[in-house]
Write a protein that holds these residues in place. Sequence first.
Motif, PDB file in Angstrom:
ATOM      1  N   ILE A  23      -6.024   0.925  14.698  1.00  0.00           N
ATOM      2  CA  ILE A  23      -5.488   1.457  13.437  1.00  0.00           C
ATOM      3  C   ILE A  23      -3.857   1.383  13.242  1.00  0.00           C
ATOM      4  CG2 ILE A  23      -4.976   3.606  12.018  1.00  0.00           C
ATOM      5  CD1 ILE A  23      -7.740   4.826  12.783  1.00  0.00           C
ATOM      6  N   TYR A  24      -3.294   1.547  14.548  1.00  0.00           N
ATOM      7  CA  TYR A  24      -1.808   1.464  14.393  1.00  0.00           C
ATOM      8  C   TYR A  24      -1.573  -0.140  14.597  1.00  0.00           C
ATOM      9  CZ  TYR A  24      -1.375   6.043  16.132  1.00  0.00           C
ATOM     10  OH  TYR A  24      -1.488   7.699  16.294  1.00  0.00           O
ATOM     11  N   THR A  25      -2.605  -0.948  14.847  1.00  0.00           N
ATOM     12  CA  THR A  25      -2.136  -2.348  14.970  1.00  0.00           C
ATOM     13  C   THR A  25      -2.472  -3.061  13.678  1.00  0.00           C
ATOM     14  OG1 THR A  25      -3.252  -2.806  17.050  1.00  0.00           O
ATOM     15  CG2 THR A  25      -3.284  -4.686  15.979  1.00  0.00           C
ATOM     16  N   LEU A  26      -3.378  -2.436  12.710  1.00  0.00           N
ATOM     17  CA  LEU A  26      -3.366  -2.869  11.471  1.00  0.00           C
ATOM     18  C   LEU A  26      -2.301  -2.508  10.557  1.00  0.00           C
ATOM     19  CD1 LEU A  26      -7.213  -1.724  10.849  1.00  0.00           C
ATOM     20  CD2 LEU A  26      -6.306  -4.259  11.127  1.00  0.00           C
ATOM     21  N   VAL A  27      -1.740  -1.341  10.996  1.00  0.00           N
ATOM     22  CA  VAL A  27      -0.334  -0.824  10.091  1.00  0.00           C
ATOM     23  C   VAL A  27       0.542  -1.915  10.405  1.00  0.00           C
ATOM     24  CG1 VAL A  27       1.591   0.919   9.652  1.00  0.00           C
ATOM     25  CG2 VAL A  27      -1.221   1.564   9.990  1.00  0.00           C
ATOM     26  N   SER A  28       0.867  -1.988  11.710  1.00  0.00           N
ATOM     27  CA  SER A  28       1.939  -3.091  12.224  1.00  0.00           C
ATOM     28  C   SER A  28       1.792  -4.353  11.392  1.00  0.00           C
ATOM     29  CB  SER A  28       1.859  -3.076  13.602  1.00  0.00           C
ATOM     30  OG  SER A  28       2.261  -1.628  14.102  1.00  0.00           O
ATOM     31  N   ALA A  29       0.483  -4.914  11.625  1.00  0.00           N
ATOM     32  CA  ALA A  29       0.089  -6.319  10.815  1.00  0.00           C
ATOM     33  C   ALA A  29       0.400  -6.221   9.235  1.00  0.00           C
ATOM     34  CB  ALA A  29      -1.083  -6.681  11.109  1.00  0.00           C
ATOM     35  N   PHE A  30       0.528  -5.078   8.792  1.00  0.00           N
ATOM     36  CA  PHE A  30       0.862  -4.893   7.250  1.00  0.00           C
ATOM     37  C   PHE A  30       2.147  -5.123   7.035  1.00  0.00           C
ATOM     38  CE2 PHE A  30       1.777  -2.145   3.631  1.00  0.00           C
ATOM     39  CZ  PHE A  30       1.182  -3.115   2.556  1.00  0.00           C
TER      40      PHE A  30
END
Length: 369
Positions: free
Chosen positions: A337-344
């Motif tokens: 989940i944190y990875t997706l936020v950072s990618a966004f």
Amino acid sequence: MIAAIPNIIGWLAISFARESSFLYMGRLLEGFGVGIISYTVPVYIAEIAPQNLRGALGSVNQLSVTIGIMLAYLLGLFVPWRILAVLGILPCSILITGLFFIPESPRWLAKMGMTEDFEASLQVLRGFDTDISIEVNEIKRSVASSSRRTTIRFSELKQRRYYFPLTVGIGLLILQQLSGINGVVFYSSTIFESAGITSSDVATLGLGALQVIATGVTTWLADKAGRRALLIISSVGMTVSILIVAVSFFVKGFVSDDSSLYSILDIFSVIGVVAMVVTFSLGMGPIPWVIMSEILPINIKGLAGSVATLANWLTVWLITMTANLLLNWSGGGTFAIYTLVSAFTVAFVSIWVPETKGKTLEEIQRSLR
């Protein structure tokens, strides 16, 4: 100065607590004081700093935060928590005393119509041998064009000069926390223990020291590399780092505890956590506060900045409250989940965030119209 008072009372309540209600009251007062300081400090720094030093001086704020965190980790190894709470009063007391000797923000004085005080404050800040006439005229023009009315209508927020900086400022401060950084920092000891590191408290102290070093590098780079470049590098680095942690946790679910691969995955998860904290400190830690203090128009800076800060701290609360629950649910899922936020965040910065390096606050406002 006002914010330091509830901080002092809060530390006293925590230190001399005889029941949990005093701890709650102390934490509530600390939150109130820190909430005010976390917004007013970067804004004050942005308003007094010369344009060629504004990024560096703004980053010093976050550097001081990381030094405070590291000192808390260090003292926590040796000092009982009640004594640690008493020590928290010391910087608050220094703050109150020191503020008697520094000038008010020239731009705030200009906005309030205190022309003589405004020029005197700016002269003190720039040095008595410095010609401030050009900067004085620029600030006067900016204030004159933005303060014809002390308030704006809600319908006016549709204008780019208002909605764009609001979107960028609030967006950056929310994404800063949705990356899960506070969850990782607050529960770093637990993460290190799950990775098999026996001296987790010492490892956490080392993590705090790395934060200080990385933020110090940002302080040096902010006015050289630029805010936008640092944000992109930081968010890309965080995405890769958190992805490593997520994959490590997912794969560990299919490997026996006593295998050599399991130990290797533990090492990778620790490396990922450390890399996440370092890359966060290189950009996403200090720079959102710098940009927020730079891009908000002077006539909505108080309200808009308060809303942005409120959004940031609400997100801190959300991440802090959910991080442990999510880690118990699934370590790999949490970091995914944190990875997706950072990618966004990478996309958000690339599309929306303007470069403010080397511009006066007035030039930044003109570019946003």
